[in-house]
Structure formats: structure tokens, C-alpha cells
Design a protein around this motif. Structure first.
Motif, PDB file in Angstrom:
ATOM      1  N   PRO A 192       0.835  -1.203   0.000  1.00 56.79           N
ATOM      2  CA  PRO A 192       0.000   0.000   0.000  1.00 56.79           C
ATOM      3  C   PRO A 192       0.871   1.255   0.000  1.00 56.79           C
ATOM      4  O   PRO A 192       1.869   1.335   0.724  1.00 56.79           O
ATOM      5  CB  PRO A 192      -0.788  -0.117   1.312  1.00 56.79           C
ATOM      6  CG  PRO A 192      -0.803  -1.584   1.612  1.00 56.79           C
ATOM      7  CD  PRO A 192       0.508  -2.101   1.135  1.00 56.79           C
ATOM      8  N   THR A 193       0.495   2.225  -0.807  1.00 56.90           N
ATOM      9  CA  THR A 193       1.279   3.451  -0.899  1.00 56.90           C
ATOM     10  C   THR A 193       1.421   4.127   0.460  1.00 56.90           C
ATOM     11  O   THR A 193       2.458   4.719   0.766  1.00 56.90           O
ATOM     12  CB  THR A 193       0.622   4.419  -1.900  1.00 56.90           C
ATOM     13  OG1 THR A 193       0.550   3.769  -3.183  1.00 56.90           O
ATOM     14  CG2 THR A 193       1.402   5.696  -2.037  1.00 56.90           C
ATOM     15  N   ALA A 194       0.383   4.013   1.295  1.00 59.74           N
ATOM     16  CA  ALA A 194       0.427   4.636   2.619  1.00 59.74           C
ATOM     17  C   ALA A 194       1.547   4.081   3.487  1.00 59.74           C
ATOM     18  O   ALA A 194       2.012   4.742   4.416  1.00 59.74           O
ATOM     19  CB  ALA A 194      -0.914   4.443   3.323  1.00 59.74           C
ATOM     20  N   LEU A 195       1.985   2.862   3.181  1.00 59.54           N
ATOM     21  CA  LEU A 195       3.043   2.235   3.969  1.00 59.54           C
ATOM     22  C   LEU A 195       4.427   2.719   3.563  1.00 59.54           C
ATOM     23  O   LEU A 195       5.402   2.514   4.294  1.00 59.54           O
ATOM     24  CB  LEU A 195       2.954   0.708   3.815  1.00 59.54           C
ATOM     25  CG  LEU A 195       3.524  -0.171   4.934  1.00 59.54           C
ATOM     26  CD1 LEU A 195       2.813   0.095   6.246  1.00 59.54           C
ATOM     27  CD2 LEU A 195       3.399  -1.639   4.555  1.00 59.54           C
ATOM     28  N   MET A 196       4.533   3.367   2.427  1.00 57.38           N
ATOM     29  CA  MET A 196       5.837   3.803   1.914  1.00 57.38           C
ATOM     30  C   MET A 196       6.528   4.789   2.859  1.00 57.38           C
ATOM     31  O   MET A 196       7.758   4.803   2.962  1.00 57.38           O
ATOM     32  CB  MET A 196       5.680   4.431   0.534  1.00 57.38           C
ATOM     33  CG  MET A 196       5.356   3.458  -0.589  1.00 57.38           C
ATOM     34  SD  MET A 196       6.769   2.436  -1.058  1.00 57.38           S
ATOM     35  CE  MET A 196       7.812   3.641  -1.904  1.00 57.38           C
ATOM     36  N   ASP A 197       5.758   5.611   3.540  1.00 51.96           N
ATOM     37  CA  ASP A 197       6.354   6.602   4.436  1.00 51.96           C
ATOM     38  C   ASP A 197       7.167   5.954   5.549  1.00 51.96           C
ATOM     39  O   ASP A 197       8.095   6.564   6.083  1.00 51.96           O
ATOM     40  CB  ASP A 197       5.267   7.487   5.049  1.00 51.96           C
ATOM     41  CG  ASP A 197       4.650   8.435   4.032  1.00 51.96           C
ATOM     42  OD1 ASP A 197       5.273   8.648   2.974  1.00 51.96           O
ATOM     43  OD2 ASP A 197       3.546   8.937   4.283  1.00 51.96           O
ATOM     44  N   GLY A 198       6.822   4.719   5.890  1.00 54.33           N
ATOM     45  CA  GLY A 198       7.547   4.026   6.951  1.00 54.33           C
ATOM     46  C   GLY A 198       8.846   3.386   6.491  1.00 54.33           C
ATOM     47  O   GLY A 198       9.595   2.849   7.311  1.00 54.33           O
TER      48      GLY A 198
END
Length: 278
Positions: free
Chosen positions: A194-200
Motif C-alpha cells: 500500500p502506498t500509505a506504507l511507503m512513508d515508513g
């Protein structure tokens, strides 16, 4: 000797209405309070179980407080188990699903969408920053980690690589977190997460990103009454409309909850075409 006859004072009997009222008060005192209704909150395994429980337990307590419906969290070890349980159906459940599963429940099983997380969602094909891959075609026949079908990562992978003879070698992991970690363990050349997980994961770089889909949606099983569904909807929306709920969402790292309907997910189940059981 004269014997004095004693007389008892007259006792006035209560009216039937007063007697009934007294009996009802006594029953209310003696009987234990009614238990809250119960339902299951279903969450797919996009994160490890311990992380899901930590994230969603405060939400469940909030919903119970505002709806009077106690929720029990149902998680699964992997997407295969989650999909099989979805096909089997649930009783008295509230589910938080990706768009294709939301639409599947609505179209095939008569569920009702109550709300959704704000904004859209997408998946990212990513590699380590030290890996100089800039085109998906460079990953053909190379190991790529995804969650099993029908996770969004696998469904969109088939869109990125539509030719079955020119696809990566898939390595299946149980959660998005496990998918990302496989890259750092040098098990794979790339991942779809998920793109939202990329920040981590600042060490990851994007090769390509999919078109956005409706965000995760909350839907209710058809055996929940219309009143229960209404109470659940109000509790979900209160997460974003109250100070208490807003604080909870922020602390849990969750997006705001906004109104949604079946129409918001119409047609999304088409992504499941070719999936076993669809």
C-alpha cells in the motif's frame, strides 16, 4: 366481668394499578441489566495480528460506547484464510475491507456500506534505493513479494504485468509488513505494498504506482437489523465528528471516517475476476 372485644384496624388494599407498578419496580431491581448486543469486526491481514489489535481495539471500544454493540476483533493469518472466510459468509459482522471485497459483499451477499476511511488508496511497486530499476519490465522473472490473492497487491500486480508469460516470480507473504521486510532480507528484488506504507520505509523508491481506488470501507452483514446498522453508522461517523474520536484516530494512525454508500464501491469487484471462488 365484661370482655372487651378487640378489633383490628381496617387495611386498605392497593389498587391493581399500584400493585402492578410496585411489581414492575421490584422486577427492575431484582433482574440484572440486559447485555449489550454483540457483533464481530472483521479486518483483513494487511498488517500482523498484534499490530491490528493494537490499532483497532480503541476503535472497537469507542464504537461499543456509542452504539451499544460490543465488537470482537476477527483477524486471519493470511489473505487466503481471509478470502475463504469471506466466501463462507459471516453472521452479525461489521467488516473493514478493500474496495473489491466491499463490492463483493454488497453484490453477492447483501451487505450494506456504512462508511469509509477518507481519501482513496493505491498500491506501489517499489524497490530498494540501491537497486537501479526504473521500469516494471526489468522485473520480469525476478522475485517480487506480495500478499496472496485476492489482496490488492496481487490484484494490481496482474494489471502491472498483464502478460502471464512476462511476470515476476511471486513470493507470497502474510502481511504488507512482511512483504516490505522481505526486501530488506534480500529475499526479493521488489515489492507491491500500500502506498500509505511507503512513508515508513524511506529506503524504498517507487517504480510505478497504481490508479487510486476507493479507500477501505465499513459494511454491515444483512442479519444486523436496520436499527443496529444505523447505530453503527452513527458511531463510526462520530469518530471524525467528536473530539474524543478525532484524538483516537490520530493516536491509532487511522484516517478520518466519512459517509459512504454501496454506490461508492459499485464495479470494484471486477478486480476479483479470475480469483478462486469469485
Amino acid at each position: 366481668m365484661r370482655i372487651r372485644r378487640l378489633t383490628m384496624p381496617a387495611i386498605r388494599l392497593k389498587t391493581p394499578r399500584a400493585v402492578i407498578k410496585a411489581a414492575l419496580i421490584l422486577v427492575a431491581i431484582v433482574m440484572p441489566p440486559a447485555h449489550a448486543a454483540n457483533a464481530t469486526l472483521i479486518v483483513p491481514p494487511f498488517l500482523p495480528e498484534a499490530e491490528l489489535r493494537e490499532t483497532y481495539s480503541p476503535m472497537m471500544e469507542f464504537i461499543a460506547k456509542h452504539s451499544g454493540i460490543d465488537l470482537t476483533l476477527q483477524t486471519y493469518p493470511n489473505y487466503l484464510a481471509y478470502w475463504q472466510a469471506t466466501l463462507n459468509g459471516y453472521d452479525r459482522a461489521l467488516a473493514l475491507d478493500p474496495a473489491p471485497i466491499v463490492d463483493f459483499r454488497v453484490q453477492r451477499q447483501g451487505w450494506t456500506v456504512l462508511a469509509q476511511l477518507e481519501d482513496s488508496t493505491s498500491q506501489t511497486l517499489a524497490v530498494h534505493q540501491d537497486n537501479l530499476i526504473v521500469d516494471p519490465a526489468e522485473l520480469v522473472n525476478k522475485p517480487l513479494a506480495v500478499m496472496p490473492s485476492p489482496s490488492l497487491s496481487t490484484l494490481v500486480m496482474y494489471q502491472i504485468f498483464p502478460n502471464s508469460l512476462q511476470q515476476p516470480e511471486l513470493v507470497f507473504k502474510d502481511s504488507s509488513r512482511d512483504v516490505a521486510e522481505a526486501l530488506f532480507a534480500n529475499e526479493v528484488e521488489a515489492v507491491v505494498i500500500p502506498t500509505a506504507l511507503m512513508d515508513g520505509y524511506p529506503e524504498l523508491v517507487t517504480v510505478t504506482r497504481t490508479e487510486p481506488l476507493p479507500s477501505l470501507g465499513f459494511s454491515a452483514a444483512p442479519d444486523l437489523s436496520s436499527d443496529e446498522q444505523s447505530r453503527l453508522r452513527e458511531a463510526l461517523l462520530a469518530l471524525s465528528s467528536t473530539t474524543e474520536g478525532q484524538r483516537l484516530l490520530e493516536e491509532s494512525g487511522l484516517k478520518p471516517v466519512v459517509p459512504a454508500s454501496n454506490a461508492d464501491y459499485q464495479g470494484q469487484a471486477q478486480l476479483l475476476e479470475g480469483t478462486f471462488g469469485y
